[in-house]
Design an enzyme around this catalytic site. Structure first.
Site, PDB file in Angstrom:
ATOM      1  N   GLY A 192      27.663  33.265  35.950  1.00 43.52           N
ATOM      2  CA  GLY A 192      28.301  33.509  34.667  1.00 43.52           C
ATOM      3  C   GLY A 192      29.779  33.764  34.825  1.00 43.52           C
ATOM      4  O   GLY A 192      30.265  34.030  35.932  1.00 43.52           O
ATOM      5  N   PRO A 193      30.536  33.691  33.744  1.00 42.80           N
ATOM      6  CA  PRO A 193      31.974  33.958  33.802  1.00 42.80           C
ATOM      7  C   PRO A 193      32.241  35.398  34.226  1.00 42.80           C
ATOM      8  O   PRO A 193      31.349  36.263  34.169  1.00 42.80           O
ATOM      9  CB  PRO A 193      32.444  33.710  32.356  1.00 42.80           C
ATOM     10  CG  PRO A 193      31.359  32.906  31.719  1.00 42.80           C
ATOM     11  CD  PRO A 193      30.091  33.310  32.401  1.00 42.80           C
ATOM     12  N   PRO A 194      33.456  35.692  34.654  1.00 42.82           N
ATOM     13  CA  PRO A 194      33.787  37.082  35.040  1.00 42.82           C
ATOM     14  C   PRO A 194      33.616  38.035  33.870  1.00 42.82           C
ATOM     15  O   PRO A 194      33.984  37.738  32.730  1.00 42.82           O
ATOM     16  CB  PRO A 194      35.258  36.985  35.477  1.00 42.82           C
ATOM     17  CG  PRO A 194      35.472  35.551  35.832  1.00 42.82           C
ATOM     18  CD  PRO A 194      34.571  34.767  34.938  1.00 42.82           C
ATOM     19  N   THR A 199      26.967  42.051  38.196  1.00 41.07           N
ATOM     20  CA  THR A 199      26.767  43.181  39.110  1.00 41.07           C
ATOM     21  C   THR A 199      26.012  44.306  38.415  1.00 41.07           C
ATOM     22  O   THR A 199      25.143  44.957  39.020  1.00 41.07           O
ATOM     23  CB  THR A 199      28.131  43.683  39.625  1.00 41.07           C
ATOM     24  OG1 THR A 199      28.848  42.586  40.203  1.00 41.07           O
ATOM     25  CG2 THR A 199      27.946  44.763  40.667  1.00 41.07           C
ATOM     26  N   GLU A 415      54.727  32.529  11.636  1.00 37.30           N
ATOM     27  CA  GLU A 415      53.353  33.039  11.527  1.00 37.30           C
ATOM     28  C   GLU A 415      52.796  32.805  10.131  1.00 37.30           C
ATOM     29  O   GLU A 415      51.591  32.550   9.976  1.00 37.30           O
ATOM     30  CB  GLU A 415      53.335  34.537  11.863  1.00 37.30           C
ATOM     31  CG  GLU A 415      53.872  34.896  13.245  1.00 37.30           C
ATOM     32  CD  GLU A 415      53.127  34.217  14.370  1.00 37.30           C
ATOM     33  OE1 GLU A 415      51.961  33.823  14.182  1.00 37.30           O
ATOM     34  OE2 GLU A 415      53.720  34.066  15.456  1.00 37.30           O
TER      35      GLU A 415
END
Length: 638
Positions: A192-194, A199, A415
């Site tokens: 998976g992505p970070p 963990t 913007e």
């Protein structure tokens, strides 16, 4: 060499210390030796002030301050009678003999030198033991009774939890599987992505299973000495077999699991030797050995095929970025124990954080708590969460950056152009916030809020996305008749997206559903080093023409919207200059309501700008939702 240098330094220090000690220590004068008869006579005459018995010696100090010494080792009866006079009541004061400090001082240099040698030998012994322990595994063992996280602490990855729950169930009751002849997977690869919780999920498995848990990083196997990596692998698996059933977790396994034969040069590769040992150990387990290997990586494409075959890593557990329900669950986990105001809505925050990983959401909650504490509040309010989202996306506010009124006005129109075009286009994401507050490397940013999580993107959505990206540049040119460098990131992203539509997604009427170009990826030199052109020069010109047509079509669409709604563009820009930030219901009301007439004079006639007006740096991303790798072709845009 380093040990020899340390020995020389310690010897020089010791010699210098002894020299200083000898220089500052006064020389002691030896006492004068006299006979016993002379000592008795002097005592009778009152010339002895103090007497000290030191073993077989009698040390005396005369009234004149002279130190005297006599030996009393072998005495006759007469001498004993004579000596008794010294100890009679009223005679000289007798001081019992104590510890001989002078003797200690004399031996002090020898004691220091011996201590120095002992210290050096211990250091040498420690260096030898450290050198011999290079081959030992550095995995950290967490016993079964160690308190840790459980599946309740992991949210947003329900499918992955279900896959891994079978591992926990096997470790707890393996007989149920063995009766049916089932074999538990020997290895599970978390991909998976970070920041998606690989963990954390491995720690949760250890907490749920209640078995010993070995944790090590892939980079800890490789050292500067040849053969150390393979030795550490052997030692790790030996420890695991002695603690069965257990779990071995190898984090970032791509450090040692890269594709073999892809390195530069023809020399021996320590990393490949380590990988070969891992392959041998994983496939050499006995069928009754309950050792399960978990590994995590965010680069599964570069792993060696032998590592991924059945019998080693049998399963791949995919951990993707969470959807809206997953984000809401993750926010709930991280907000437990934190005082939240009643106005805080986790569902609204989940909708505003599309594309965020679990680590991003944890950082978001923590930043909001820090911000509330800095402001002296007792609870965390929605305002802190909104500002934390901007902080995670665009960076912290840069209040110290001084921006001229003219640059502030240009940024406001830029913007406002993004917001107005996104509002008018049917397939663009709704605008949630626009701001001209400098954050990170940008002078302003526009944040769009997707209505739902998307996994497929249509051609119409891509076209509207390109038009929205070019709207800031178009608004600057429309109002000031000049362009600035502030739109360079928008133009770059629009060009990249248009080229992908033609070369990767097959969204070109002229070229059809084809992909163009084969990207060469070298593992050790980086990704997409070169692109192999599998098309002719004529096709390359057609690709450039199609990309140009997509960008020009989007530019004309944005220009048409801004020209027809120029009064509203000016009105929104002036409101943005006055308030610096507009968001939520206030922004929706401003974009939906009619423009009051007449406009303020300052808004109706914006001043022209010189040729070089701003040095605006890279803008923050307008659309946080990541683009998919592939998307099906959609009907032609009207």
């Amino acid at each position: 060499m380093r040990l020899s240098r340390n020995i020389i330094i310690f010897i020089v220090i010791a010699v210098a210390a002894m020299a200083l000690f000898a220089y500052f220590t006064p020389a002691t004068k030896k006492p004068e030796e006299i006979s016993l008869g002379e000592a008795i006579a002097m005592s009778r005459n009152g010339e002895i002030e103090e007497t000290v018995i030191d073993g077989e010696q009698l040390l005396m100090t005369s009234t004149a301050g002279t130190e005297l010494k006599t030996v009393i080792g072998s005495l006759s009866a007469v001498d004993l009678q004579e000596l008794g006079y010294i100890f009679e009541e009223g005679g000289p004061k007798v001081k019992p003999s104590g510890f001989n400090w002078g003797l200690l001082i004399n031996f002090l240099p020898l004691i220091l030198f011996g201590g120095l040698l002992f210290f050096l030998f211990r250091r040498a012994q420690g260096a030898n033991s450290q050198a011999m322990s290079f081959g030992r595994s550095r995995a950290r063992l967490f016993p079964a009774h160690t308190p840790t996280v459980t599946f309740d602490d992991v949210a947003g990855v329900e499918e992955a939890k279900q896959e891994l729950h079978e591992v926990v169930e096997f470790l707890k009751s393996r007989e149920k599987f063995q009766k049916l002849g089932a074999r538990i997977p020997k290895g599970l690869l978390l991909v998976g992505p970070p920041g998606t919780g690989k963990t954390l999920l491995a720690r949760a498995i250890a907490g749920e299973a209640g078995v010993p848990f070995f944790s090590i990083s892939g980079s800890e196997f490789v050292e500067m000495f040849v053969g150390v990596g393979a030795s550490r692998v052997r030692d790790l698996f030996d420890q695991a077999k002695r603690n069965t059933p257990c779990i071995v977790f190898i984090d970032e396994i791509d450090a040692v699991g890269r594709h073999r034969g892809a390195g530069l040069g023809g020399g021996h590769d320590e990393r490949e030797q380590t990988l070969n040992q891992i392959l041998t150990e994983m496939d050499g387990f006995d069928t009754n050995t309950n050792v399960i290997i978990l590994a995590a990586t965010n680069r599964p494409d570069i792993l060696d095929p032998a590592l991924l075959r059945p019998g080693r890593f049998d399963r791949r557990v995919i951990l993707d970025r969470p959807d809206i329900n997953g984000r809401k669950a993750i926010l709930k986990v991280h907000s437990n124990g934190k005082p939240l105001a009643e106005s805080v809505s986790l569902e609204v925050l989940a909708r505003q954080t599309a594309g965020f990983s679990g680590a991003d959401l944890a950082n978001l909650v923590n930043e909001a708590a820090i911000m509330a504490a800095r402001r002296g509040k007792q609870v965390i309010e929605m305002q802190e969460f909104e500002e934390s989202i901007d902080r995670v996306i665009a960076g912290p506010e840069r209040k110290s950056r001084r921006i001229s009124p003219k640059e502030k006005e240009i940024t406001a129109y830029h913007e406002a152009g993004h917001a107005l075009v996104a509002k008018m286009l049917p397939n663009a994401d709704p605008v949630h916030k626009i701001s001209i507050v400098a954050r990170g490397m940008s002078l302003g940013h526009t944040r769009q809020l997707p209505t739902e999580d998307r996994y497929l993107m249509t051609r119409s959505q891509f076209n509207d996305m390109v038009a929205t990206l070019l709207a800031g540049h178009t608004a600057e040119k429309l109002i000031f008749n000049e362009t600035t460098t502030g739109a360079y990131d928008d133009i770059e992203r629009a060009t990249t997206l248009a080229r992908k539509m033609v070369t990767e997604y097959g969204m070109s009427d002229k070229l059809g559903p084809r992909t163009f170009g084969h990207k060469e990826e070298l593992i050790f030199l980086g990704r997409e080093i070169t692109e192999q052109r599998n098309y002719s020069e004529k096709v390359a010109q057609e690709i450039d023409g199609e990309v140009h047509n997509i960008i020009q079509h989007a530019y004309k669409a944005a220009k048409k919207i801004l020209t027809e709604n120029k009064p509203k563009l000016i009105y929104v820009a002036q409101k943005l200059i006055a308030h610096e930030s507009l968001e939520g219901e206030e922004l929706d009301l401003l974009l939906n309501q009619p423009v009051p007439s007449p406009l303020p004079e300052a808004a109706a006639t914006p001043a022209p700008t010189p040729a070089k007006t701003t040095t605006k740096t890279k803008k923050a991303p307008i659309i946080p939702q990541p683009l998919p790798k592939q998307a099906p072709a959609a009907p032609d845009m009207a």
